[in-house]
Design an enzyme around this catalytic site. Structure first.
Site, short mmCIF file in Angstrom:
data_model
loop_
_atom_site.label_atom_id
_atom_site.label_comp_id
_atom_site.label_asym_id
_atom_site.label_seq_id
_atom_site.Cartn_x
_atom_site.Cartn_y
_atom_site.Cartn_z
N ILE A 131 -13.04 -24.75 -41.70
CA ILE A 131 -13.06 -24.36 -43.11
C ILE A 131 -12.15 -23.13 -43.26
O ILE A 131 -12.36 -22.10 -42.62
CB ILE A 131 -14.50 -24.06 -43.56
CG1 ILE A 131 -15.36 -25.33 -43.45
CG2 ILE A 131 -14.52 -23.50 -44.98
CD1 ILE A 131 -14.88 -26.52 -44.27
N LEU A 132 -11.14 -23.24 -44.10
CA LEU A 132 -10.08 -22.23 -44.13
C LEU A 132 -10.36 -21.09 -45.09
O LEU A 132 -9.78 -20.00 -44.96
CB LEU A 132 -8.74 -22.89 -44.49
CG LEU A 132 -8.32 -24.04 -43.55
CD1 LEU A 132 -6.96 -24.59 -43.96
CD2 LEU A 132 -8.29 -23.58 -42.09
N ASN A 133 -11.19 -21.34 -46.10
CA ASN A 133 -11.59 -20.27 -47.02
C ASN A 133 -13.02 -20.56 -47.46
O ASN A 133 -13.27 -21.51 -48.21
CB ASN A 133 -10.65 -20.21 -48.23
CG ASN A 133 -11.02 -19.09 -49.21
OD1 ASN A 133 -12.21 -18.82 -49.45
ND2 ASN A 133 -10.03 -18.45 -49.79
N THR A 180 -13.59 -20.64 -51.52
CA THR A 180 -13.03 -21.76 -52.29
C THR A 180 -13.54 -23.10 -51.75
O THR A 180 -13.68 -24.05 -52.51
CB THR A 180 -11.50 -21.72 -52.32
OG1 THR A 180 -11.01 -21.66 -50.98
CG2 THR A 180 -11.00 -20.51 -53.09
N GLY A 239 -3.99 -31.99 -49.73
CA GLY A 239 -3.06 -30.92 -50.08
C GLY A 239 -2.97 -29.84 -49.03
O GLY A 239 -1.89 -29.52 -48.52
N GLU A 262 -12.94 -33.98 -52.00
CA GLU A 262 -13.58 -35.18 -52.53
C GLU A 262 -14.91 -35.52 -51.88
O GLU A 262 -15.76 -36.18 -52.48
CB GLU A 262 -12.60 -36.36 -52.43
CG GLU A 262 -11.49 -36.19 -53.44
CD GLU A 262 -10.28 -37.06 -53.20
OE1 GLU A 262 -10.22 -38.13 -53.81
OE2 GLU A 262 -9.39 -36.67 -52.42
MO1 MOS Z 1 -7.91 -37.28 -55.84
S1 MOS Z 1 -8.87 -38.79 -56.87
O1 MOS Z 1 -7.11 -38.21 -54.65
O2 MOS Z 1 -6.78 -36.63 -56.91
#
Ligand code: MOS
Length: 701
Positions: A587-589, A592, A505, A663
């Site tokens: 690492i951007l934040n 978080t 993302g 992940e």
């Molecule tokens: Mo993650 S399992 O790719 O939403």
């Protein structure tokens, strides 16, 4: 650094934190539209067969009931690409828990009561839900999840293993696991006008996809559909694709002419929104007496449902990790009468690295070599499977830094060498890896005359802090403080963007936000005089940039260290310490990111010790259907967890220099804990989770 606290890397607080803790953040069920009704699915009580009759009379007589949809009268939809969405279209029951009717009532309580009064008759067929490596229907698919080839081979793995002086040949099993996000899957659908516009609020990892799916299913143009997911209570992959709740809500809203909410009860989730497929692993490692691998085979057998081929790509990380001239990595599948498996945090890598990193620990034991040293001597200089150079790979640094922080040096390597009263204490290490994924995205940045900025992008913040990090990316590119930038996400009317999945993302969305804001900053620098009232707006689209094939192998890496105690009397395993070091680009934040790492590690702790779903072969369904039976780790299970990272510069990623971090925290964690349990007890467990019954039985032997 601008000193504004907005620059990349700063531990900026969540933009929506206040809304969340005060309860004003709206989730998918929290849209109390006038006349809203509530629907409750009726799950199939057989594992295979078809519906022969649905008697709705008693249900329709109950108070508050508006209608009952069945396969005979539900609105027809086009054939979905995803067969799990073809609900109430035909009498077939592909697995227990499949939706066979939907009750719509004024309140959730009335809908639930009436769902219990719907009488369904079935023609029952014999079912088969038992996964076995020697199942006669096991076959080799073309590809596994993520488009990975099901099989890869190099050299002569059988010959290399047969002639290796040091060998490990071991079978591991990871049970079915369930995502169980805090917020169950929920959708509120609302037709407007004469059913010409559709507005849906849904709990999803990506509403651009949900909109496209609904447009196809209900045969309408996308520009007449709006799908929002402003706040999402977790997903871990199970909300990466649209689920039956959204289709059912739209059907029920069409039928009743009212807004309808379908909030799946927790007990419906195990069978209806995916699970991590169980994986049976056989790993063979052959090595020289110097520890260098000569042969590796990783064979995986897993299951999918009758209606959809999903292949957990658990042998894929063995293609990335270690230098070995002869290898085979293979996935095979059997289709059973089970619910359809799907994505769960690090599909493939999480179970695959449990097996591989446990086997590496076993090999270190065979060799009498330190397990960190074993990994160091097998560092590849290129990605073993593809032969591509790594864009960056700092696994060695993670292992060394972790060893220092954890206090690994001086460890007595002998199993069962340390006891404290009834407790056997041990330490373990394992590596982690996760690929760098990225997809094209669009975004829009606007400069307003008052000196503030608005960034618009249909990213989804599923609790990760995405809207905060994107605001940082924007502020950084614009050279402005964080509080001057407002970021709008979670609405399909915003510029289209890919889903929150595959830890991609921030890279995907951030790339287009960076692009739009950089160009906007350039446009502002080039002009003089006040801005027009509507401001000026720049659009960006990273198609052709963000999806470009890279000549580099791009992965994040990490190293986990665990200390466990095993109670000889009760068989209880406790994790005392968990410490990991990651190399995941920039690492951007810091705030978080730490939260993501620690969350993944906690989920890995659950995978190691408490989480598991059991397929009941008689009933053909998972027996754990609530959070009382499916043990997600609670505070008392989780010790002090430390997540660290090394500064990693990598110019081959994206304009921010980041790798995904959502992940990797779960990858390898269960192996580190299992390896620590082996060190504590001298017993090698190869079947997760390490619950007291198993441990006690093994200790008694
Ligand atoms: Mo993650 S399992 O790719 O939403």
């Amino acid at each position: 650094m601008t000193g504004t606290g907005s620059t990349l890397g700063a531990p900026a607080e969540r933009r929506e934190g206040h809304q969340k803790v005060t309860g004003s953040a709206r989730y998918a069920a929290e849209h109390p539209l006038p006349g809203r009704a509530h629907a409750w699915p009726v799950p199939a009580t057989i594992a295979r067969g078809r519906v022969t009759a649905v008697d709705t009379a008693a249900a329709l007589d109950l108070p508050g009931v508006l209608t009952v949809l069945t396969h005979e009268d539900a609105p027809r939809i086009a054939d979905p690409d995803d067969p799990t969405l073809a609900v109430l279209q035909d009498p077939r029951v592909p697995h227990r828990g499949w939706c066979v009717a939907l009750v719509v009532a004024r309140s959730p309580e009335e809908a639930r009561a009436a769902a219990g009064a719907v009488r369904v008759e079935y023609a029952v067929e014999e079912h088969d839900v038992a996964l076995r490596a020697d199942h006669p229907d096991v076959y080799e698919p073309e590809t596994a999840n993520g488009g990975n080839p099901a099989r890869r081979e190099h050299g002569d793995p059988e010959g290399a293993f047969a002639s290796a002086p040091v060998r490990v040949d071991a079978a591991y099993r990871v049970p079915p696991l369930h995502n169980h996000p805090m917020e169950p899957h929920t959708s509120t659908a609302h037709w407007q006008g004469d059913q010409e516009r559709l507005v849906v609020h849904t709990s999803s990892q990506g509403t651009t996809t949900v909109r496209a799916t609904l447009a196809a299913l209900f045969g309408m143009p996308e520009d007449r559909i709006t799908v929002t997911a402003g706040h999402v209570g977790g997903g871990f992959g199970s909300k990466g694709t649209p689920r039956p709740d959204v289709v059912l809500a739209v059907m029920a809203a069409r039928r009743t002419g009212r807004p309808v909410t379908v909030a799946l009860p927790r007990r419906h989730l195990p069978a209806s929104v995916g699970h991590r497929a169980p994986t049976l692993h056989r790993i063979r490692l052959g090595a020289g007496t110097d520890g260098r691998l000569t042969g590796l085979t990783h064979d995986v057998v897993t299951h999918s449902s009758r209606i959809k081929e999903f292949v957990e790509q658990a042998a894929v990380p063995a293609r990335v990790m270690y230098a070995v001239p002869h290898s085979r990595t293979l996935h095979r599948l059997v289709r059973l009468d089970v619910p359809t498996p799907s994505w769960m945090r690090a599909p493939g890598e999480a179970p695959g690295m449990y097996a591989l990193e446990s086997a590496m620990d076993e090999l270190a034991g065979e060799l009498g070599m330190d397990p960190i040293q074993l990994r160091l001597v097998n560092e590849p200089d290129r990605e073993p499977d593809s032969g591509k150079p790594f864009s960056s790979r700092h696994l060695t640094e993670c292992l060394r830094d972790g060893a220092r922080r954890f206090g690994w040096t001086g460890r007595d390597p002998r199993p069962r060498s340390h006891a404290e009263g009834p407790l056997l204490v041990g330490t373990g290490v394992a590596a982690a890896t996760y690929p760098v994924l990225v997809a094209p995205s669009t975004a829009e940045a606007r400069a307003l005359p008052d000196g503030t900025f608005v960034v618009r992008i249909n990213a989804t913040d599923i609790g990760t802090g995405a809207r905060t990090v994107l605001t940082q990316v924007a502020a950084d590119a614009l050279g402005t403080p964080l509080d001057r930038v407002r970021t709008e996400v979670g609405d399909s009317d915003l510029p289209p963007a890919p889903l929150a999945g595959g830890s991609s993302g921030t890279a995907s969305w951030g790339w287009s936000v960076h692009e739009a804001c950089t160009r906007l900053a350039g446009a502002l620098a080039a002009r003089t005089g006040p801005l027009p009232d509507e401001g000026i707006t720049v659009h960006a689209d990273t198609t052709g940039q963000a999806d470009a094939d890279s000549p580099y192998a791009r992965h994040a890496f990490g190293a986990h260290f665990a200390e466990t105690s095993v109670d000889r009397v009760t068989g209880e395993v406790r994790v005392r310490r968990l410490l990991s070091v990651y190399a995941a680009g920039r690492i951007l934040n810091a705030r978080t990111a730490r939260s993501q790492f620690i969350g993944g590690m906690t989920m890995g702790l659950g995978m190691a010790l408490t989480e598991s779903s059991t397929m009941d072969t008689a009933f053909g369904d998972f027996t754990e259907s609530d959070l009382a039976a499916y043990h997600v780790p609670v505070h008392a299970d989780v010790p002090r967890i430390e997540a660290h990272w090394i500064d990693e510069e990598d110019a081959h990623l994206n304009p921010m220099g980041s790798k995904g971090i959502g992940e990797i925290g779960i990858v390898g964690t269960a192996a580190a804990i299992g390896n620590a349990v082996h060190h504590a007890t001298g017993i090698r467990f190869r079947d997760l989770p390490l619950t007291p019954d198993k441990v006690l039985a093994a200790l008694a032997d």
